[in-house]
Scaffold this active site. Structure first.
Site, mmCIF file in Angstrom:
data_model
loop_
_atom_site.group_PDB
_atom_site.id
_atom_site.type_symbol
_atom_site.label_atom_id
_atom_site.label_comp_id
_atom_site.label_asym_id
_atom_site.label_seq_id
_atom_site.Cartn_x
_atom_site.Cartn_y
_atom_site.Cartn_z
ATOM 1 N N HIS A 98 0.854 -1.201 0.000
ATOM 2 C CA HIS A 98 0.000 0.000 0.000
ATOM 3 C C HIS A 98 0.887 1.247 0.000
ATOM 4 O O HIS A 98 1.943 1.266 0.645
ATOM 5 C CB HIS A 98 -0.920 -0.022 1.227
ATOM 6 C CG HIS A 98 -1.994 1.014 1.153
ATOM 7 N ND1 HIS A 98 -1.760 2.338 1.420
ATOM 8 C CD2 HIS A 98 -3.303 0.924 0.793
ATOM 9 C CE1 HIS A 98 -2.891 3.020 1.245
ATOM 10 N NE2 HIS A 98 -3.837 2.181 0.870
ATOM 11 N N GLU A 168 -4.073 2.086 -7.234
ATOM 12 C CA GLU A 168 -4.446 3.194 -6.355
ATOM 13 C C GLU A 168 -3.536 4.376 -6.634
ATOM 14 O O GLU A 168 -2.434 4.461 -6.054
ATOM 15 C CB GLU A 168 -4.270 2.789 -4.891
ATOM 16 C CG GLU A 168 -5.204 1.714 -4.432
ATOM 17 C CD GLU A 168 -5.499 1.873 -2.943
ATOM 18 O OE1 GLU A 168 -6.655 2.094 -2.601
ATOM 19 O OE2 GLU A 168 -4.562 1.832 -2.137
ATOM 20 N N GLY A 237 -11.157 2.954 1.361
ATOM 21 C CA GLY A 237 -10.597 3.345 2.647
ATOM 22 C C GLY A 237 -11.658 3.956 3.537
ATOM 23 O O GLY A 237 -12.555 3.261 4.038
HETATM 24 P P1 PGA Z 1 -9.494 6.296 0.519
HETATM 25 O O1 PGA Z 1 -8.271 5.291 0.700
HETATM 26 O O2 PGA Z 1 -10.662 5.466 0.002
HETATM 27 O O3 PGA Z 1 -9.718 6.835 1.888
HETATM 28 O O4 PGA Z 1 -9.066 7.331 -0.467
HETATM 29 C C1 PGA Z 1 -8.050 4.231 -0.181
HETATM 30 C C2 PGA Z 1 -6.833 3.478 0.251
HETATM 31 O O5 PGA Z 1 -5.830 4.111 0.659
HETATM 32 O O6 PGA Z 1 -6.826 2.227 0.205
#
Ligand code: PGA
Length: 257
Positions: A98, A168, A237
């Site tokens: 991540h 991401e 997230g």
């Molecule tokens: P977010 O995070 O949906 O809060 O933007 C996604 C993630 O970091 O997996």
């Protein structure tokens, strides 16, 4: 891995603080999963809650995942969390690489080692990739290519069936829903990722590795990333802890034809 359902992965990050709250969120997620017909839900709680929630893991529709692991297996490694232990607890998924861990110094080499350990342990490994910024010349594509190729370089092909890629883009994480990625751009990136994978694993047609999108996904934009963006699922997230809107998000994804 061939997914015949869509996949929503709830990444709780380091929330909530209390075990009792984690159980509440877990119970809500389980209720939300009950009505899903074409979607599976994976919840990735903070590591200290994983074993607690696994005690009440239903037999289908919802799974547990870990947010991180160590590459080391066996032996004396104080503080390490082996993938095999995560599997034994009852989790079936593992996030690897991540961007928030990369930011803290996790290297491509570590990511490759974690990935190998996860796949050997029988987990579905969700390899997170994504550029920090986009440029008009397309240099960001070489960042993606580098992240994928270095992670996969030491993985025997026979293990790749359990690989999932979560795209991401770092610039789209933690923003308002309207600042998330445009689904048309996502579609192009999904094709690029498939081509990059094909260069590794071969394949014509391109490999079927499931590709998820993550970054500011909420109830209003979730379905677009799948129907227009051609992701097979989503890594969510903050939105996964907003109980009412997360239920709406699940319903909107499940309703996609
Ligand atoms: P977010 O995070 O949906 O809060 O933007 C996604 C993630 O970091 O997996």
């Amino acid at each position: 891995m061939i997914l015949n359902k869509k996949l929503i992965v709830a990444n709780w990050k380091n929330h909530p603080n209390l075990p009792s709250d984690a159980v509440k969120f877990w119970n809500t997620a389980k209720r939300g999963a009950l009505s899903l017909k074409k979607t599976e839900l994976v919840v990735c709680p903070p590591m200290p809650f994983l074993a607690l929630l696994a005690r009440t893991l239903p037999p289908k529709k919802i799974f547990l995942g870990a947010q991180s692991s160590s590459a080391e297996e066996g032996g004396s490694w104080t503080g390490s969390i082996p993938a095999s232990m995560i599997f034994e607890i009852g989790a079936r998924y593992l996030l690897i690489g991540h961007s928030e861990e990369r930011r803290l110094g996790l290297t491509d080499k570590d990511i490759g080692k974690r990935l190998a350990a996860a796949l050997r342990a029988g987990l579905y490994a969700i390899l997170c990739v994504g550029e920090s910024a986009r440029d008009t010349e397309g240099f960001f594509l070489s960042i993606l290519e580098g992240q994928i190729s270095s992670a996969l370089s030491a993985i025997p092909r026979k293990f790749l069936d359990n690989l999932i890629i979560a795209y991401e883009p770092v610039w789209a994480i933690g923003k308002a829903e309207r600042e998330a990625m445009n689904p048309r751009d996502l579609h192009e990136t999904v094709i690029f990722i498939r081509k990059t994978l094909a260069a590794f694993v071969g394949g014509n047609p391109l490999p079927n590795t499931p590709i998820l999108y993550g970054g500011s996904v909420g109830a209003h934009n979730a379905a677009h990333f799948i129907s227009e963006g051609t992701a097979i699922g989503l890594l969510v997230g903050r939105g996964s802890l907003e109980t009412t809107s997360f239920r709406e998000l699940l319903a909107s994804v499940d309703a996609i034809k």
